[in-house]
Design a protein around this motif. Structure first.
Motif, mmCIF file in Angstrom:
data_model
loop_
_atom_site.group_PDB
_atom_site.id
_atom_site.type_symbol
_atom_site.label_atom_id
_atom_site.label_comp_id
_atom_site.label_asym_id
_atom_site.label_seq_id
_atom_site.Cartn_x
_atom_site.Cartn_y
_atom_site.Cartn_z
ATOM 1 N N VAL A 18 25.253 -16.256 -7.190
ATOM 2 C CA VAL A 18 24.638 -15.744 -6.093
ATOM 3 C C VAL A 18 23.000 -15.485 -6.834
ATOM 4 O O VAL A 18 22.005 -15.692 -5.943
ATOM 5 C CB VAL A 18 25.201 -14.741 -5.682
ATOM 6 N N SER A 19 22.911 -15.104 -7.780
ATOM 7 C CA SER A 19 21.774 -14.615 -8.273
ATOM 8 C C SER A 19 20.793 -15.716 -8.742
ATOM 9 O O SER A 19 19.551 -15.661 -8.642
ATOM 10 C CB SER A 19 21.896 -13.880 -9.831
ATOM 11 N N TRP A 174 25.635 -11.032 -1.429
ATOM 12 C CA TRP A 174 24.340 -10.657 -2.163
ATOM 13 C C TRP A 174 23.984 -9.099 -1.600
ATOM 14 O O TRP A 174 23.561 -8.289 -2.076
ATOM 15 C CB TRP A 174 23.179 -11.328 -1.953
#
Length: 237
Positions: A18-19, A174
């Motif tokens: 996700v990052s 997120w």
């Protein structure tokens, strides 16, 4: 309240990927300044802390065919501070074309004065790796009670931002991490407010009605659906 073992496992599985695909930004109109998270810097091809984003730099990275529309959008954002969303292409420092969705909302002070905008970039360019996809599916299957509402929230995001299911789920994860709110709670509240807020999707209803009532006309036996990367891009402002 502490996270359940499943919540914790899901977060560990997704946090690294996700990052790489989702990152935040902030723009302050008072001094025309930008802030990028580490992920947004990397999406543009920079190591975090090696570049100071400016309006000129932001526009320079837009794909030449999208730059005029984004310039108009940014001008509106900088002068009015209105919420916005856009799906377009950027060109990173290596010359790679990346497909992104950018979502922003206004920043206001205690008196309601608009100070700028903040939001996030979602990189749609790369698909999830197969092993990560399998891990996500396994983690999701253990969330039996929560799965239905999470799927509903994913569907709402897919429709609103014209994105595939994987990216919609990444946004939910997120946002859960950013706000320190449980994934299930976030999904339940989103679905509840969408279904109980009058007219929230009125502007989409007419085109959706037409799409739903005519979709059978575009189905031909044996024709595969195009992949997300083959579908035409469209602005969401």
């Amino acid at each position: 309240m502490t996270d359940s073992p499943t919540d914790e496992a899901l977060s560990r599985i997704l946090v690294d990927d996700v990052s790489r695909h989702v990152g935040s930004f902030r723009y302050l109109s008072t001094d025309d300044s930008w802030e990028w998270s580490a992920s947004v810097a990397r999406i543009h091809g920079y190591e975090p802390g090696t570049v100071e984003p400016t309006t000129e730099l932001v526009l320079r990275h837009k794909h030449p065919d999208d730059r005029e529309d984004i310039t108009t959008l940014l001008t509106s954002v900088r002068t009015t501070g209105e919420p916005f969303s856009s799906r377009h292409r950027i060109v990173d420092t290596r010359g790679t074309i990346r497909h992104v969705v950018v979502i922003g909302d206004r920043i206001v002070d205690e008196d309601g004065t608009v100070l700028g905008t903040s939001g996030f970039y979602l990189d749609l360019t790369d698909a999830l790796e197969e092993d990560l996809r399998a891990a996500v599916d396994a983690a999701m299957s253990s969330l039996a009670d929560a799965r239905a509402v999470i799927e509903q929230a994913k569907g709402a995001l897919m429709l609103a931002y014209t994105i595939p299911a994987e990216r919609a789920f990444e946004i939910l994860v997120w946002r859960s991490q950013e706000t320190n709110v449980k994934l299930r709670s976030l999904a339940e509240r989103l679905v509840h407010e969408i279904s109980t807020t009058p007219g929230i999707l009125e502007e989409f209803r007419g085109p959706f009605d037409h799409l739903f009532l005519t979709v059978h006309q575009r189905i031909r036996s044996g024709d595969p659906l195009p992949s997300p990367t083959e579908r035409p891009t469209a602005h969401l402002d």
